[in-house]
Design a protein around this motif. Structure first.
Motif, PDB file in Angstrom:
ATOM      1  N   ARG A 160      -3.701   5.346   2.791  1.00  0.00           N
ATOM      2  CA  ARG A 160      -4.160   6.276   1.319  1.00  0.00           C
ATOM      3  C   ARG A 160      -5.647   6.380   1.199  1.00  0.00           C
ATOM      4  O   ARG A 160      -6.298   7.588   1.168  1.00  0.00           O
ATOM      5  CB  ARG A 160      -3.382   6.025  -0.005  1.00  0.00           C
ATOM      6  N   MET A 196      -1.609  -4.592  -3.329  1.00  0.00           N
ATOM      7  CA  MET A 196      -0.481  -4.649  -4.485  1.00  0.00           C
ATOM      8  C   MET A 196      -0.688  -5.807  -5.425  1.00  0.00           C
ATOM      9  O   MET A 196      -0.824  -6.952  -5.234  1.00  0.00           O
ATOM     10  CB  MET A 196       0.660  -4.479  -3.979  1.00  0.00           C
ATOM     11  N   ARG A 218      -7.479   5.012 -10.841  1.00  0.00           N
ATOM     12  CA  ARG A 218      -6.512   4.545  -9.917  1.00  0.00           C
ATOM     13  C   ARG A 218      -5.708   5.627  -9.678  1.00  0.00           C
ATOM     14  O   ARG A 218      -5.276   6.286 -10.585  1.00  0.00           O
ATOM     15  CB  ARG A 218      -5.795   3.201 -10.381  1.00  0.00           C
ATOM     16  N   SER A 267       1.126   4.655  -6.635  1.00  0.00           N
ATOM     17  CA  SER A 267       2.606   5.235  -6.764  1.00  0.00           C
ATOM     18  C   SER A 267       3.356   4.492  -7.701  1.00  0.00           C
ATOM     19  O   SER A 267       2.854   3.523  -8.007  1.00  0.00           O
ATOM     20  CB  SER A 267       2.978   5.110  -5.360  1.00  0.00           C
ATOM     21  N   MET A 311       2.434  -1.351 -10.744  1.00  0.00           N
ATOM     22  CA  MET A 311       1.887  -3.007 -10.652  1.00  0.00           C
ATOM     23  C   MET A 311       0.638  -3.305 -10.913  1.00  0.00           C
ATOM     24  O   MET A 311       0.293  -4.504 -10.476  1.00  0.00           O
ATOM     25  CB  MET A 311       2.410  -3.532  -9.373  1.00  0.00           C
ATOM     26  N   GLU A 312      -0.130  -2.239 -11.476  1.00  0.00           N
ATOM     27  CA  GLU A 312      -1.632  -2.643 -11.637  1.00  0.00           C
ATOM     28  C   GLU A 312      -2.296  -2.068 -12.696  1.00  0.00           C
ATOM     29  O   GLU A 312      -3.393  -2.582 -13.263  1.00  0.00           O
ATOM     30  CB  GLU A 312      -2.540  -2.265 -10.206  1.00  0.00           C
TER      31      GLU A 312
HETATM   32  C1  R1P Z   1       4.603  -1.012  -4.784  1.00  0.00           C
HETATM   33  O1  R1P Z   1       5.369  -0.554  -3.709  1.00  0.00           O
HETATM   34  C2  R1P Z   1       3.130  -0.731  -4.939  1.00  0.00           C
HETATM   35  O2  R1P Z   1       3.048   0.652  -5.167  1.00  0.00           O
HETATM   36  C3  R1P Z   1       2.479   1.043  -6.383  1.00  0.00           C
HETATM   37  C4  R1P Z   1       2.749  -0.350  -6.955  1.00  0.00           C
HETATM   38  O3  R1P Z   1       1.658  -0.511  -8.274  1.00  0.00           O
HETATM   39  C5  R1P Z   1       2.592  -1.213  -5.920  1.00  0.00           C
HETATM   40  O4  R1P Z   1       1.127  -1.801  -5.664  1.00  0.00           O
HETATM   41  O5  R1P Z   1       1.211   1.517  -6.375  1.00  0.00           O
HETATM   42  P1  R1P Z   1       0.277   1.743  -4.819  1.00  0.00           P
HETATM   43  O6  R1P Z   1       1.128   2.794  -4.403  1.00  0.00           O
HETATM   44  O7  R1P Z   1      -1.161   2.071  -5.465  1.00  0.00           O
HETATM   45  O8  R1P Z   1       0.056   0.478  -4.205  1.00  0.00           O
END
Ligand code: R1P
Ligand code: URA
Length: 296
Positions: free
Chosen positions: A41, A81, A105, A108, A218-219
């Motif tokens: 990405r 992640m 940020r 997803s 998750m962030e």
């Molecule tokens: C999990 O599949 C991941 O996707 C989401 C979550 O926060 C986790 O990191 O974000 P990203 O697509 O930016 O990694």
């Protein structure tokens, strides 16, 4: 393994001033950062910069791409992640960037509101969802702890929302609070039989506690939390960190749908310029690359 000798155990920087995990140094990272999880990405979005001037892939999986967009420097950083990776990223970026630092940020998520796969959710705030080990070990308390939401930077969020709405249409953009879980599975309420997760009522509990809870990922809370406490640090004589977060809905947790690879790629392509436009509109001054950056 470390790729260079570190000069200190407390603040590990190489002789050249490179951070231990991300391996960038002053001048290689811009004051405007777009951070994503997935390195593909990052590459796709960075291809919309006008010019790429620096790329580095670290031994711990961080990918940094710095370039120019409308004459201003922007870095795109893929961090992988989870909370720890966001912690490494924000702290090590702060070590090598002088002056104001704006971080967006673009991730997803799973939606727990009306937004469906392919829509975008803007994080007005983010709260943490953590597995409570005391419950699993000692039977104490609830199985999951829900912390109070931390606000995103309002100005940066407003411009990100406007630019993304122009790009994908307002009907595809939702705003709400984002739950930042410490797992994709247990603490996001995914039900399975392999582990004792005790999470059957978790999504209902989240919705009851936070009426505007919209997404799970998750962030984001770690990003907003570190931005918030950066203003309280001792001896800080520089402007703090400002942060915003926009999320593509990959998993519709209500309708039980998952985005197709084609749709996610299309969304990333549509969003790239919108996020870059937001970063340069928010910080239109020539902050950024350190003149001493030899490799830039
Ligand atoms: C999990 O599949 C991941 O996707 C989401 C979550 O926060 C986790 O990191 O974000 P990203 O697509 O930016 O990694
Ligand atoms: N990322 C997450 O963390 N959860 C989802 O459901 C989808 C993407």
């Amino acid at each position: 393994m470390p790729t260079e000798q570190m000069t200190s155990a407390n603040k590990p920087l190489s002789i050249e001033g490179r951070t231990y995990h991300i391996e960038t140094r002053s001048g290689e990272v811009s004051n405007r950062i777009l951070t994503v999880g997935d390195p593909k990405r990052a590459q796709k979005m960075a291809s919309y910069l006008d010019k790429i001037i620096f790329t580095h892939s670290s031994h711990r999986g961080f990918l940094t791409i710095t370039g120019l967009y409308k004459g201003l420097p922007i870095s795109v950083v893929a961090i992988g992640m989870g909370l720890s990776m966001m912690d490494f990223f924000v702290r090590e970026s702060r070590m090598v960037v002088e002056g104001p630092l704006s971080i967006v940020r673009f991730g997803s998520c799973g939606s727990i509101c009306q937004a469906t796969s392919g829509d975008i959710i803007i994080a007005k705030s983010a709260f943490a969802i953590g597995r409570n080990y005391a419950f699993f070990e000692e039977g104490k308390g609830e199985p999951y702890l829900l912390w109070k939401p931390v606000e995103a930077d309002k100005d940066l969020t407003r411009v990100v929302q406007r630019k993304l709405s122009e790009a994908v249409g307002t009907e595809h953009v939702f705003v709400g609070s984002v739950g930042n879980a410490d797992s994709f599975y247990g603490s996001q309420g995914r039900i399975g039989t392999d582990f004792y997760d005790c999470n059957e009522g978790l999504l209902d509990r989240i919705r009851e506690k936070y009426e505007d809870a919209s997404a799970l990922e998750m962030e984001s809370h770690m990003l907003f939390h570190l931005a918030q406490v950066s203003t309280r640090a001792k001896n800080v004589d520089r402007p703090s960190i400002r942060a915003a977060c926009a999320l593509m809905v990959f998993a519709d947790r209500t309708g039980n749908k998952f985005i197709s690879p084609e749709d996610s790629e299309r969304l990333v392509e549509i969003a790239a310029r919108a996020v870059f436009d937001a970063l340069v509109e928010d910080m239109p001054t020539q902050e950024g690359l350190h003149p001493a950056a030899g490799s830039v």
